[in-house]
Design a protein around this motif. Structure first.
Motif, PDB file in Angstrom:
ATOM      1  N   GLY A  15      21.338  43.470  58.689  1.00 60.38           N
ATOM      2  CA  GLY A  15      21.496  44.586  57.763  1.00 60.38           C
ATOM      3  C   GLY A  15      21.885  44.126  56.370  1.00 60.38           C
ATOM      4  N   VAL A  16      22.759  43.131  56.291  1.00 59.84           N
ATOM      5  CA  VAL A  16      23.184  42.595  54.989  1.00 59.84           C
ATOM      6  C   VAL A  16      22.005  41.948  54.270  1.00 59.84           C
ATOM      7  CG1 VAL A  16      24.611  40.858  53.842  1.00 59.84           C
ATOM      8  CG2 VAL A  16      25.584  42.276  55.644  1.00 59.84           C
ATOM      9  N   LEU A  17      21.215  41.165  54.983  1.00 62.73           N
ATOM     10  CA  LEU A  17      20.067  40.489  54.376  1.00 62.73           C
ATOM     11  C   LEU A  17      19.056  41.481  53.829  1.00 62.73           C
ATOM     12  CD1 LEU A  17      19.485  37.585  56.931  1.00 62.73           C
ATOM     13  CD2 LEU A  17      20.285  37.365  54.575  1.00 62.73           C
ATOM     14  N   VAL A  18      18.834  42.561  54.560  1.00 59.93           N
ATOM     15  CA  VAL A  18      17.868  43.572  54.125  1.00 59.93           C
ATOM     16  C   VAL A  18      18.415  44.403  52.971  1.00 59.93           C
ATOM     17  CG1 VAL A  18      16.673  45.690  54.821  1.00 59.93           C
ATOM     18  CG2 VAL A  18      16.706  43.733  56.360  1.00 59.93           C
ATOM     19  N   GLY A  19      19.691  44.734  53.040  1.00 61.57           N
ATOM     20  CA  GLY A  19      20.234  45.708  52.086  1.00 61.57           C
ATOM     21  C   GLY A  19      20.918  45.169  50.853  1.00 61.57           C
ATOM     22  N   HIS A  20      21.252  43.875  50.823  1.00 63.13           N
ATOM     23  CA  HIS A  20      22.024  43.357  49.689  1.00 63.13           C
ATOM     24  C   HIS A  20      21.326  43.512  48.334  1.00 63.13           C
ATOM     25  CE1 HIS A  20      25.472  41.208  48.091  1.00 63.13           C
ATOM     26  NE2 HIS A  20      24.636  40.551  47.308  1.00 63.13           N
ATOM     27  N   PRO A  21      20.011  43.273  48.228  1.00 65.54           N
ATOM     28  CA  PRO A  21      19.362  43.485  46.919  1.00 65.54           C
ATOM     29  C   PRO A  21      19.552  44.900  46.392  1.00 65.54           C
ATOM     30  CG  PRO A  21      17.923  42.231  48.355  1.00 65.54           C
ATOM     31  CD  PRO A  21      19.074  42.692  49.209  1.00 65.54           C
ATOM     32  N   PHE A  22      19.475  45.900  47.270  1.00 69.00           N
ATOM     33  CA  PHE A  22      19.689  47.283  46.857  1.00 69.00           C
ATOM     34  C   PHE A  22      21.131  47.496  46.404  1.00 69.00           C
ATOM     35  CE2 PHE A  22      16.128  47.504  49.821  1.00 69.00           C
ATOM     36  CZ  PHE A  22      15.229  48.291  49.128  1.00 69.00           C
ATOM     37  N   ASP A  23      22.060  46.813  47.075  1.00 69.50           N
ATOM     38  CA  ASP A  23      23.468  46.948  46.713  1.00 69.50           C
ATOM     39  C   ASP A  23      23.737  46.337  45.338  1.00 69.50           C
ATOM     40  OD1 ASP A  23      26.207  47.731  47.804  1.00 69.50           O
ATOM     41  OD2 ASP A  23      26.570  45.671  47.161  1.00 69.50           O
ATOM     42  N   THR A  24      23.093  45.218  45.044  1.00 68.01           N
ATOM     43  CA  THR A  24      23.238  44.594  43.731  1.00 68.01           C
ATOM     44  C   THR A  24      22.763  45.535  42.632  1.00 68.01           C
ATOM     45  OG1 THR A  24      22.937  42.367  44.647  1.00 68.01           O
ATOM     46  CG2 THR A  24      22.541  42.633  42.280  1.00 68.01           C
ATOM     47  N   VAL A  25      21.618  46.170  42.855  1.00 68.59           N
ATOM     48  CA  VAL A  25      21.071  47.129  41.891  1.00 68.59           C
ATOM     49  C   VAL A  25      22.019  48.304  41.727  1.00 68.59           C
ATOM     50  CG1 VAL A  25      19.205  48.781  41.476  1.00 68.59           C
ATOM     51  CG2 VAL A  25      18.681  46.469  42.271  1.00 68.59           C
ATOM     52  N   LYS A  26      22.558  48.792  42.833  1.00 73.32           N
ATOM     53  CA  LYS A  26      23.493  49.925  42.792  1.00 73.32           C
ATOM     54  C   LYS A  26      24.700  49.613  41.926  1.00 73.32           C
ATOM     55  CE  LYS A  26      26.764  50.276  45.537  1.00 73.32           C
ATOM     56  NZ  LYS A  26      27.730  50.342  46.659  1.00 73.32           N
ATOM     57  N   GLU A  53      16.660  36.814  36.192  1.00 77.01           N
ATOM     58  CA  GLU A  53      17.563  35.990  36.991  1.00 77.01           C
ATOM     59  C   GLU A  53      16.916  35.400  38.239  1.00 77.01           C
ATOM     60  OE1 GLU A  53      21.319  38.179  37.574  1.00 77.01           O
ATOM     61  OE2 GLU A  53      20.615  39.568  36.030  1.00 77.01           O
ATOM     62  N   SER A  54      15.625  35.668  38.436  1.00 75.77           N
ATOM     63  CA  SER A  54      14.852  35.278  39.617  1.00 75.77           C
ATOM     64  C   SER A  54      15.231  36.154  40.811  1.00 75.77           C
ATOM     65  CB  SER A  54      15.050  33.797  39.977  1.00 75.77           C
ATOM     66  OG  SER A  54      16.239  33.590  40.700  1.00 75.77           O
ATOM     67  N   ALA A  55      14.480  36.050  41.880  1.00 69.06           N
ATOM     68  CA  ALA A  55      14.728  36.873  43.065  1.00 69.06           C
ATOM     69  C   ALA A  55      16.105  36.599  43.662  1.00 69.06           C
ATOM     70  CB  ALA A  55      13.658  36.616  44.117  1.00 69.06           C
ATOM     71  N   PHE A  56      16.606  35.380  43.446  1.00 66.03           N
ATOM     72  CA  PHE A  56      17.932  35.050  43.974  1.00 66.03           C
ATOM     73  C   PHE A  56      19.030  35.860  43.298  1.00 66.03           C
ATOM     74  CE2 PHE A  56      15.470  31.173  44.910  1.00 66.03           C
ATOM     75  CZ  PHE A  56      15.687  31.097  46.280  1.00 66.03           C
ATOM     76  N   GLY A  57      18.734  36.397  42.111  1.00 68.62           N
ATOM     77  CA  GLY A  57      19.708  37.233  41.427  1.00 68.62           C
ATOM     78  C   GLY A  57      20.058  38.470  42.224  1.00 68.62           C
ATOM     79  N   ILE A  62      26.327  37.685  48.058  1.00 68.65           N
ATOM     80  CA  ILE A  62      26.041  37.952  49.477  1.00 68.65           C
ATOM     81  C   ILE A  62      27.018  37.218  50.390  1.00 68.65           C
ATOM     82  CG2 ILE A  62      24.403  36.063  49.845  1.00 68.65           C
ATOM     83  CD1 ILE A  62      22.764  38.062  51.538  1.00 68.65           C
ATOM     84  N   GLY A  63      27.626  36.146  49.883  1.00 71.35           N
ATOM     85  CA  GLY A  63      28.565  35.393  50.707  1.00 71.35           C
ATOM     86  C   GLY A  63      29.760  36.211  51.135  1.00 71.35           C
ATOM     87  N   SER A  64      30.195  37.112  50.267  1.00 69.03           N
ATOM     88  CA  SER A  64      31.372  37.926  50.581  1.00 69.03           C
ATOM     89  C   SER A  64      31.148  38.859  51.769  1.00 69.03           C
ATOM     90  CB  SER A  64      31.791  38.719  49.341  1.00 69.03           C
ATOM     91  OG  SER A  64      32.927  39.496  49.604  1.00 69.03           O
ATOM     92  N   PRO A  65      30.080  39.689  51.772  1.00 72.51           N
ATOM     93  CA  PRO A  65      29.862  40.530  52.955  1.00 72.51           C
ATOM     94  C   PRO A  65      29.564  39.718  54.209  1.00 72.51           C
ATOM     95  CG  PRO A  65      28.043  40.740  51.397  1.00 72.51           C
ATOM     96  CD  PRO A  65      29.134  40.012  50.694  1.00 72.51           C
ATOM     97  N   MET A  66      28.928  38.554  54.052  1.00 70.55           N
ATOM     98  CA  MET A  66      28.661  37.714  55.214  1.00 70.55           C
ATOM     99  C   MET A  66      29.966  37.167  55.790  1.00 70.55           C
ATOM    100  SD  MET A  66      25.586  37.474  56.317  1.00 70.55           S
ATOM    101  CE  MET A  66      23.858  37.679  55.849  1.00 70.55           C
TER     102      MET A  66
END
Length: 301
Positions: A15-26, A53-57, A62-66
């Motif tokens: 769930g974190v892997l799928v949703g983190h990009p959306f969370d960054t945008v939020k 910032e590239s896709a990694f941006g 992500i380390g924190s929720p993991m």
């Protein structure tokens, strides 16, 4: 219990892997300057981050929720299940109360975790290669905040997190329980997994809608002071100033990316948990599933 715990961790990671990009945008949308906005909306924010910032941006922080994933899952499922059993009857009200208890307890880990995530997500905004890197990773971020501000610093936003998480988890577990009962998730149903995925996705959407304005306030409080200037003295001050400067729409900022994230995150989580448990139980020649709702007892899948 060990299998339930492991399945929850694996599902949560998906769930974190799928949703983190959306969370960054939020988060970027929630805290950007209204006078000089960097992003016009959700999709423009996605495009800008990838371009600058590239896709990694999209995966900053992500380390924190993991890191907090194992403890979060242990607390949520453990507290919710035990509270429900202590209440005696599996009723809608008890589902809500048990979920609320789980949400309240996990704030202890959730708040510092989200603080580090927010600070990491805002680091190097608009830069392809970071010119200045204040934090190496999420753990380094928390250590530096602690060294500078102490325990109070790493628990910044705790009250707003508590106000958000307590009813949010109550609505989450209540909605999931009602949806699985309504859809009839029975063992012999060949569509049980799609039904569980749909129930989980809708539950995520309902839980976010129930407390989203407080999430905006939490993000602003946790991001406050990043640039060296502190704007808010507390929750009420943040609400007053935000409304005065930007109107009521400020409390829905980032909602689109949040709802876009809510469904796939929960779908990915429950799909992973389901497949994992089915595979593990097949190895032990155990039945794949049992009748009835499964949110408070993932092993029944």
């Amino acid at each position: 219990m060990a299998l339930d715990f492991l399945a929850g961790c694996v599902g949560g990671a998906a769930g974190v892997l799928v949703g983190h990009p959306f969370d960054t945008v939020k988060v970027r949308l929630q805290v950007q300057n209204v006078d000089k906005p960097l992003y016009r909306g959700t999709f423009h924010c996605f495009q800008s981050i990838i371009k600058q910032e590239s896709a990694f941006g999209l995966y900053k922080g992500i380390g924190s929720p993991m890191m907090g994933l194992t403890f979060i899952n242990a607390l949520v499922f453990g507290v919710q299940g035990n509270t429900l059993r202590a209440l005696g009857k599996d009723t809608p009200l008890n589902q809500f109360l048990a979920g609320s208890a789980a949400g309240a307890i996990q704030c202890i880990i959730c708040c510092p975790m989200e603080l580090a995530k927010t600070r990491m997500q805002l680091q190097g905004t608009g830069e392809y290669k970071l010119k200045t890197k204040n934090y190496k990773n999420s753990l380094d971020c928390l250590i530096k905040i602690y060294q500078k501000e102490g325990l109070r610093g790493i628990n910044r936003g705790m009250v707003s997190t508590f106000i958000r998480e307590t009813p949010s988890f109550g609505f989450y577990f209540l909605t999931y329980d009602c949806m699985t009962r309504y859809l009839g998730c029975e063992a012999e149903d060949s569509y049980v997994i799609p039904k569980l995925l749909f129930s989980g996705g809708m539950s995520g959407i309902v839980s976010w809608l129930s407390t989203y304005p407080m999430d905006v306030i939490k993000s602003r409080l946790q991001a406050d002071g990043v640039g060296g200037v502190t704007q808010y003295s507390g929750i009420l001050d943040c609400v007053r100033k935000s409304y005065h400067e930007e109107g009521w729409r400020v409390f829905t900022r980032g909602l689109t990316s949040t709802l876009l994230r809510a469904f796939p995150v929960n779908a990915a989580t429950f799909a992973t948990v389901t497949v994992f448990l089915m595979y593990m139980k097949a190895e032990d020649n155990l039945p794949e599933c049992e009748p009835g709702p499964v949110i408070h007892q993932p092993s029944s899948l």
